[in-house]
Design a protein around this motif. Structure first.
Motif, mmCIF file in Angstrom:
data_model
loop_
_atom_site.group_PDB
_atom_site.id
_atom_site.type_symbol
_atom_site.label_atom_id
_atom_site.label_comp_id
_atom_site.label_asym_id
_atom_site.label_seq_id
_atom_site.Cartn_x
_atom_site.Cartn_y
_atom_site.Cartn_z
ATOM 1 N N LEU A 112 -32.378 -36.347 29.558
ATOM 2 C CA LEU A 112 -31.093 -36.845 30.051
ATOM 3 C C LEU A 112 -30.020 -35.772 29.916
ATOM 4 N N GLY A 113 -30.048 -35.058 28.797
ATOM 5 C CA GLY A 113 -29.077 -33.996 28.597
ATOM 6 C C GLY A 113 -29.203 -32.904 29.640
ATOM 7 N N ALA A 114 -30.440 -32.575 29.992
ATOM 8 C CA ALA A 114 -30.666 -31.543 31.008
ATOM 9 C C ALA A 114 -30.238 -32.034 32.389
ATOM 10 N N LEU A 115 -30.543 -33.284 32.688
ATOM 11 C CA LEU A 115 -30.163 -33.844 33.985
ATOM 12 C C LEU A 115 -28.643 -33.862 34.147
ATOM 13 N N ALA A 116 -27.937 -34.151 33.070
ATOM 14 C CA ALA A 116 -26.479 -34.246 33.127
ATOM 15 C C ALA A 116 -25.832 -32.920 33.527
ATOM 16 N N GLU A 117 -26.567 -31.834 33.390
ATOM 17 C CA GLU A 117 -26.040 -30.525 33.758
ATOM 18 C C GLU A 117 -26.254 -30.201 35.235
ATOM 19 N N ALA A 176 -30.544 -37.836 20.091
ATOM 20 C CA ALA A 176 -31.775 -37.032 20.104
ATOM 21 C C ALA A 176 -31.963 -36.308 18.780
ATOM 22 N N GLU A 177 -30.876 -35.790 18.222
ATOM 23 C CA GLU A 177 -30.955 -35.045 16.950
ATOM 24 C C GLU A 177 -31.395 -35.966 15.819
ATOM 25 N N GLU A 178 -30.988 -37.219 15.865
ATOM 26 C CA GLU A 178 -31.383 -38.172 14.829
ATOM 27 C C GLU A 178 -32.880 -38.413 14.802
ATOM 28 N N LEU A 179 -33.551 -38.080 15.892
ATOM 29 C CA LEU A 179 -35.010 -38.316 15.989
ATOM 30 C C LEU A 179 -35.821 -37.068 15.661
ATOM 31 N N ARG A 180 -35.168 -35.987 15.302
ATOM 32 C CA ARG A 180 -35.895 -34.742 14.990
ATOM 33 C C ARG A 180 -36.374 -34.730 13.556
ATOM 34 N N GLU A 236 -18.010 -37.875 30.821
ATOM 35 C CA GLU A 236 -19.285 -37.154 30.889
ATOM 36 C C GLU A 236 -19.555 -36.312 29.644
ATOM 37 N N GLU A 237 -18.581 -35.529 29.220
ATOM 38 C CA GLU A 237 -18.798 -34.649 28.070
ATOM 39 C C GLU A 237 -19.065 -35.449 26.802
ATOM 40 N N ASP A 238 -18.308 -36.512 26.599
ATOM 41 C CA ASP A 238 -18.524 -37.347 25.417
ATOM 42 C C ASP A 238 -19.866 -38.057 25.491
ATOM 43 N N SER A 239 -20.269 -38.449 26.691
ATOM 44 C CA SER A 239 -21.571 -39.100 26.872
ATOM 45 C C SER A 239 -22.696 -38.132 26.536
ATOM 46 N N ALA A 240 -22.574 -36.891 27.022
ATOM 47 C CA ALA A 240 -23.590 -35.880 26.737
ATOM 48 C C ALA A 240 -23.683 -35.618 25.237
ATOM 49 N N ALA A 241 -22.541 -35.605 24.559
ATOM 50 C CA ALA A 241 -22.537 -35.377 23.119
ATOM 51 C C ALA A 241 -23.220 -36.521 22.389
ATOM 52 N N LEU A 242 -22.975 -37.755 22.821
ATOM 53 C CA LEU A 242 -23.606 -38.909 22.194
ATOM 54 C C LEU A 242 -25.118 -38.880 22.404
ATOM 55 N N VAL A 254 -22.206 -42.980 29.332
ATOM 56 C CA VAL A 254 -22.738 -43.968 28.399
ATOM 57 C C VAL A 254 -21.657 -44.989 28.081
ATOM 58 N N MET A 255 -22.030 -46.257 28.138
ATOM 59 C CA MET A 255 -21.124 -47.329 27.752
ATOM 60 C C MET A 255 -21.311 -47.587 26.264
#
Length: 278
Positions: free
Chosen positions: A187-192, A274-278, A263-269, A200-201
């Motif tokens: 999703l992060g890559a697509l957003a670019e 994703a980082e929480e799952l690493r 958009e930027e805040d959505s990408a950050a969220l 994101v709501m």
């Protein structure tokens, strides 16, 4: 009427255009469906089905119908050429992994120029990774079809997509942690991508009409085409095309855009999840 064929990225969209054109020509001629039915010597129900795309129009009917609707004889051949293109088969036609009720949507999606979607359950199909789709569908054929639909994002004239995802979609575990992490990274890559917008709501957003359920608006390249809204439930899917129906969903989507994270805040969220799952 333009000399070139109307923009047609899939045969299904071509059939839709012809159905709309028959209705437009009939109304411009001041005729009723019963008048057209008399000329074709058929039941008026057939005309209703032709204009609603339930029944694709054939060349023989067009050759009789078009002059009756005021189309010059020298232009009939142009319509017949469009009809031939529209009657071609798409890759989704006859694909056993795609239910009959969903085949129409796939054909329209393949020929759409723009899609705006609100998703509350899962990542929208156009954005799913193979691993996420496999965990969700558990059907190799259906997964292959879903991934093939994503070719619309990579065509020369790419599909423009504005997707709003409920935050619950980012948290709902589909597959294991690795599958979800891969999906969120995707999703992060697509957003670019320049033709993709993802918002994101957040959970703490004020009340909005999105709680009524997911929906998609499909726009098409034909001039003056207002598009169609697609809805789905346990019994199948259906389309809304009346102006008053479209207006409601257009207003709902505009409201969701305002209430969702930029958009930027959505990408950050998405990146944090994703980082929480690493």
């Amino acid at each position: 009427m333009p000399e070139t064929d109307p923009p047609m990225l899939s045969p299904t969209v071509g059939r839709r255009w012809l159905a709309q054109e028959i209705r437009r020509l009939r109304e411009a001629a001041g005729l009723k469906q019963t008048d057209v039915a008399k000329r074709l010597r058929c039941n008026p129900t057939k005309i209703t089905h032709l204009e609603s795309m339930r029944t694709p129009v054939g060349g023989p009917d067009l050759e009789v119908l078009l002059p009756f609707l005021g189309v010059p004889v020298e232009r009939v051949e142009w319509y017949l050429r469009v009809c031939d293109l529209a009657r071609e088969k798409g890759w989704w036609d006859g694909d056993r992994s795609i239910p009959d009720w969903f085949s129409l949507y796939v054909g329209l999606e393949a020929g759409a120029s723009e899609i705006r979607c609100w998703d509350t359950g899962y990542v929208t199909g156009l954005f799913q990774t193979a691993a996420y789709a496999t965990a969700l569908l558990d059907n190799p054929g259906a997964v292959e079809a879903r991934l093939r639909r994503q070719e619309a994002l990579r065509r020369d004239d790419p599909l423009v997509v504005h997707a709003i995802l409920d935050e619950a979609v980012l948290c709902r575990r589909i597959g294991d942690a690795g599958v979800m992490r891969g999906q969120l990274d995707h999703l992060g890559a697509l957003a670019e991508m320049p033709d993709v917008t993802i918002q994101v709501m957040p959970f703490d957003a004020a009340g909005h009409r999105g709680h009524l359920g997911s929906f998609k608006w499909l726009g098409f390249p034909q001039e003056d085409d207002p598009g169609a809204v697609y809805l789905e439930n346990q019994f199948g899917g259906w389309f809304l095309e009346k102006p008053e129906e479209l207006a409601i969903f257009q207003a709902d989507f505009a409201d969701l855009v305002e209430r969702a994270l930029p958009e930027e805040d959505s990408a950050a969220l998405i990146a944090r999840r994703a980082e929480e799952l690493r």
